[in-house]
Design an enzyme around this catalytic site. Structure first.
Site, PDB file in Angstrom:
ATOM      1  CB  SER A 725      -0.938  -0.004   1.211  1.00  0.00           C
ATOM      2  OG  SER A 725      -0.198  -0.024   2.413  1.00  0.00           O
ATOM      3  CE  LYS A 768      -3.435   1.098   4.920  1.00  0.00           C
ATOM      4  NZ  LYS A 768      -3.253   0.630   3.529  1.00  0.00           N
TER       5      LYS A 768
END
Length: 829
Positions: A725, A768
């Site tokens: 990611s 996140k």
């Protein structure tokens, strides 16, 4: 001429004289033990009170015995020389001299083999035996000295003269006589192989010399010791020697008696116990109760029948009981089987708790124990609703996945309380031995069932809520792989016949509500993960942490530290200061620890009497906890080209990471540092390849790029990092460096990059986003295919954040870099 040793003859280890009387009497012999002058046989053997001993006499060699004057005893005769002596001397001459050999093993003794002092004896009787041997009965008369050996054939003859005792009447002699007589009586009492009449003979002897001789004939001493006593003419010294031998014999007799009494006491106790046990068995038999073992077996049989076991299991238990009944109670296998049957009886084969499947009540319990977690609560209620409508259905195994401290274990406890079941928690962290779950075979010493069976027995029901904690931390090594046992436990189609190695019979686990927990699913084996329904528990937002702290954590810490709400008045700003400046976590464990630290400080002030109550403000929190622990370095890190802000998901929740890059003259190589994993390295290589492929279209000189080395670094180098990611953040960092454009300080991004420049979706969106919000980020760049995941983020967490959904890396650069770069890039396109 010498005596032949036979079973009836004199030996060194048997007493002479009176001690041999028993052997003679067993042959119906009229021999008696008499002292000198007492019961003297018929015939003229004395003149003037003294024994008549010829000057020249026949000598009979005795192998292993010393004859004392005044004693009467048998002598077996077997050697040819001894037979010739008897044939020639008897019946005319009755008096001969008996001399002891120095070595009993010599068959033909010579001068050096015989002692020079012997005893003149009178032969009373000759007793022939069936085997050709002869035995003579002799009576000791007086000591004689061998003056000279005259002849050796056909038998020994020697010149002899009598020896007289040297005695003087004194008190010392009288004392020796008293001591010798008393000690001899004591020895006679303790000795079983000496005739009883020897005691009366002992009392009838009054003279010191004959007393010493009679006692010496009773002693079981060696021939050399008796010979020394025979050669001693001084009566006092002779008594002293005899007394020393008596003392030695008395000590041995007393020790022998003590040992005999100890052995007898043990034997008597064993016989007594055996007799009492037999009596007890007989009494119980008459009362119809049976013996102890029978009672125990029947009690176990009743318990097995009443344990509610399945038919195959009951048959196995009864078979083991029959084996135990045939074994003695002292057998090790007896106790092994008994322990096994105890486990079988104590297991809840049919004992269950009744489920309380009131959905409304379960909702109240879950809401009362946990704040937020709406998705998780909804799934739990659905699970309970299905169990209510279809009780026999095999529901899935739930697995709660989330960072530490978000309430995974407490959720399991709430489920157990809501349903009314027992709760069991078993930590799998660090477990490496399969036997811990399945147990050991009974062939091993100290074998026990596995943890699953042990915990179910402790619960006392076959349908508890069983939480398998930290399933992602199970290890595997040479001792086995515990996950292989979990495959059967967590499979609803198999766990109805789960077999523990110790029990070796199936136990039904299908009624157990298994709940697993994990921080991440990446380390869980695929086969095990396939058997579970994963429910993710994301981290808490700031508002959720505030509510959890005010509703649960503060009250719990006040109670743990002896405070009340009146003595420690917590304010929301104080809790907010702890959340913002002293914690960085997805859960609330560190938050509770810091609240506990503040509560202990208040408790110390109250205990010392400085205050009765304290209002806890943000200023007081700073005073107790010290300087701020966490502060944002975002502006400092993004104030120069080559630094991009990424978003990462870790087992502890979401975090922001910084991707730094720099360049220097070289050969166009890429260097990666920062403790990054293989997947993250591949993402960096992919980003660098995309940069080189699009360099000319973005205004980057390809030739200059080919002569430039780039170093890409992810700070916090001691912390391992991995995952795809961070691809878009690495691409942005490289583009910022090569174009000299400074990234925006309030933008963070996440997404996987492809060589075509596409941005692929990622996981952990909520964590996140929460990390970006904690760090003061204003804009979050997400892959456009993750837009659907925003529904899982509470509105309060999304408030104030701007979301950009990128399909390609061009969309990322447009939102992350300053506008000047964007206009320049578009103009060139």
């Amino acid at each position: 001429m010498s005596d032949e040793p036979t079973k009836d003859g004199p030996r060194a280890d048997k007493p002479c004289g009176a001690a041999r009387k028993t052997q003679v009497q067993q042959e119906d012999s009229p021999v008696q033990v008499v002292p000198t002058g007492v019961g003297e046989p018929e015939g003229k053997v004395r003149e003037g009170g003294k024994a008549v001993v010829p000057a020249e006499a026949a000598v009979l060699a005795v192998r292993n015995g010393v004859i004392f004057p005044g004693t009467l005893l048998p002598l077996p005769v077997g050697r040819d020389r001894s037979r010739r002596l008897l044939e020639d001397v008897l019946p005319n001459q009755k008096i001969i001299v008996a001399v002891c050999q120095r070595d009993s093993e010599v068959d033909d003794p010579g001068r050096k083999d015989l002692y020079r002092v012997g005893t003149a004896v009178r032969v009373l009787k000759l007793l022939p035996a069936e085997d050709g041997r002869q035995t003579i009965i002799v009576h000791g008369l007086t000591r004689v000295n061998i003056d000279d050996w005259l002849s050796w054939d056909p038998y020994i003859r020697a010149a002899v003269h009598p020896l007289q005792d040297v005695a003087a009447e004194s008190k010392h002699t009288d004392a020796l006589v008293l001591n010798a007589r008393a000690t001899a009586h004591r020895v006679l009492e303790l000795s079983a192989n000496i005739p009883e009449e020897a005691s009366s003979v002992l009392d009838s002897i009054t003279e010191p010399g004959p007393l010493a001789d009679f006692i010496s004939s009773l002693l079981p001493s060696e021939a050399a010791v008796k010979q020394a006593i025979l050669e001693e003419l001084d009566v006092d010294k002779r008594l002293t020697r005899v007394l020393a031998e008596l003392e030695r014999m008395l000590q041995m007799a007393e020790l022998s008696q003590k040992i005999h009494e100890q052995v007898r006491a043990k034997i008597d106790k064993s016989q007594r116990d055996y007799f009492l046990q037999e009596q007890l068995k007989a009494i119980r038999k008459e009362l119809g109760e049976g013996d102890e073992k029978t009672v125990e077996v029947e009690q176990l049989r009743e318990k097995i029948v009443g344990a509610g076991m399945a038919e195959p299991v009951r048959k196995e238990a009864l078979r083991e009981l029959d084996r135990m009944e045939k074994l003695p109670t002292a057998s090790p296998d007896y106790h092994v089987i008994r322990t096994y049957l105890d486990w079988m009886i104590e297991l809840p084969w049919s004992a269950s708790t009744t489920d309380n499947l009131n959905i409304a009540r379960a909702r109240r319990v879950l809401n009362g124990d946990h704040y937020g977690l709406e998705k998780v609560k909804r799934r739990i209620l659905e699970y309970l609703a299905v169990r209510r409508l279809a009780p026999q259905s095999r529901g899935p195994i739930l697995c709660f996945v989330g960072p530490p401290g978000v309430g995974k274990t407490s959720l399991g406890q709430s489920i157990a309380r809501a349903v009314g079941r027992k709760f069991i928690r078993m930590s799998l962290g660090g477990m490496r031995d399969e036997a811990e779950l399945r147990g050991h075979r009974r062939t091993y010493i100290g074998a026990m069932p596995g943890r699953i069976v042990q915990d179910i027995r402790k619960a006392g029901s076959n349908n508890p809520v069983f939480m398998l904690d930290e399933v992602d931390k199970v290890g595997a090594d040479f001792r086995g792989d515990p996950t292989s046992a979990l495959l059967e436990v967590l499979d609803p189609a198999q766990n109805a016949t789960f077999q523990d190695h110790y029990l070796n019979v199936p136990f039904d686990l299908s009624k157990v509500m298994f709940i697993a927990t994990a921080n991440i699913m990446q380390t869980v084996p695929a086969a095990l993960a396939d058997r579970m329904e994963v429910i993710e528990l994301p981290g808490y937002t700031r508002d959720e942490k505030m509510e959890i702290a005010m509703r649960y954590l503060v009250a719990r810490q006040l109670a743990d530290n002896g405070l009340t709400a009146k003595r420690a008045l917590w304010s929301r700003p104080a809790v907010g200061r702890i959340i913002d400046d002293y914690t960085r976590e997805a859960g609330v464990r560190e938050l509770e620890r810091q609240i506990g630290t503040v509560c202990r400080a208040v408790a110390a002030q109250v205990a010392e009497g400085h205050t009765r109550s304290r209002k806890i403000t943000a200023q007081f929190v700073v005073k107790v906890l010290g300087p701020q622990r966490y502060e944002s370095e975002l502006a400092l890190r993004t104030s120069m080209p080559g630094v991009a802000t990424g978003l990462a998901y870790t087992p502890s929740g979401g975090e922001i990471i910084f991707i730094e890059s720099t360049s220097y003259a070289g050969k166009g190589q890429l260097t990666l540092t920062g403790s990054i994993g293989e997947v993250m390295k591949e993402s960096a290589q992919a980003a660098f390849s995309v940069v080189k492929a699009r360099a000319q279209s973005l205004g980057i000189d390809p030739e200059k790029l080919a002569r430039t080395d780039i170093h890409l670094h992810v700070p916090a180098g001691a912390t391992p990092k991995d995952g795809p990611s961070a691809g878009v953040a690495m691409y942005t960092s490289l583009m910022s460096l090569l174009t000299g454009t400074t990234p925006r300080a309030d933008v963070a991004m996440t997404g996987e990059i492809t060589l075509r420049g596409l941005v692929l979706p990622i996981g952990g969106v909520k964590e996140k986003v929460l990390a970006a919000r904690r760090a003061g980020i204003a804009t979050v760049i997400l892959p456009d295919r993750n837009e659907k995941d925003l529904v899982d983020i509470p509105p309060a967490a999304r408030r104030g954040l701007r979301f950009v959904f990128a399909r390609t890396v061009d969309d990322v650069l447009a939102a992350a870099l300053r506008r000047g770069f964007t206009r320049r890039r578009r103009g060139r396109n």
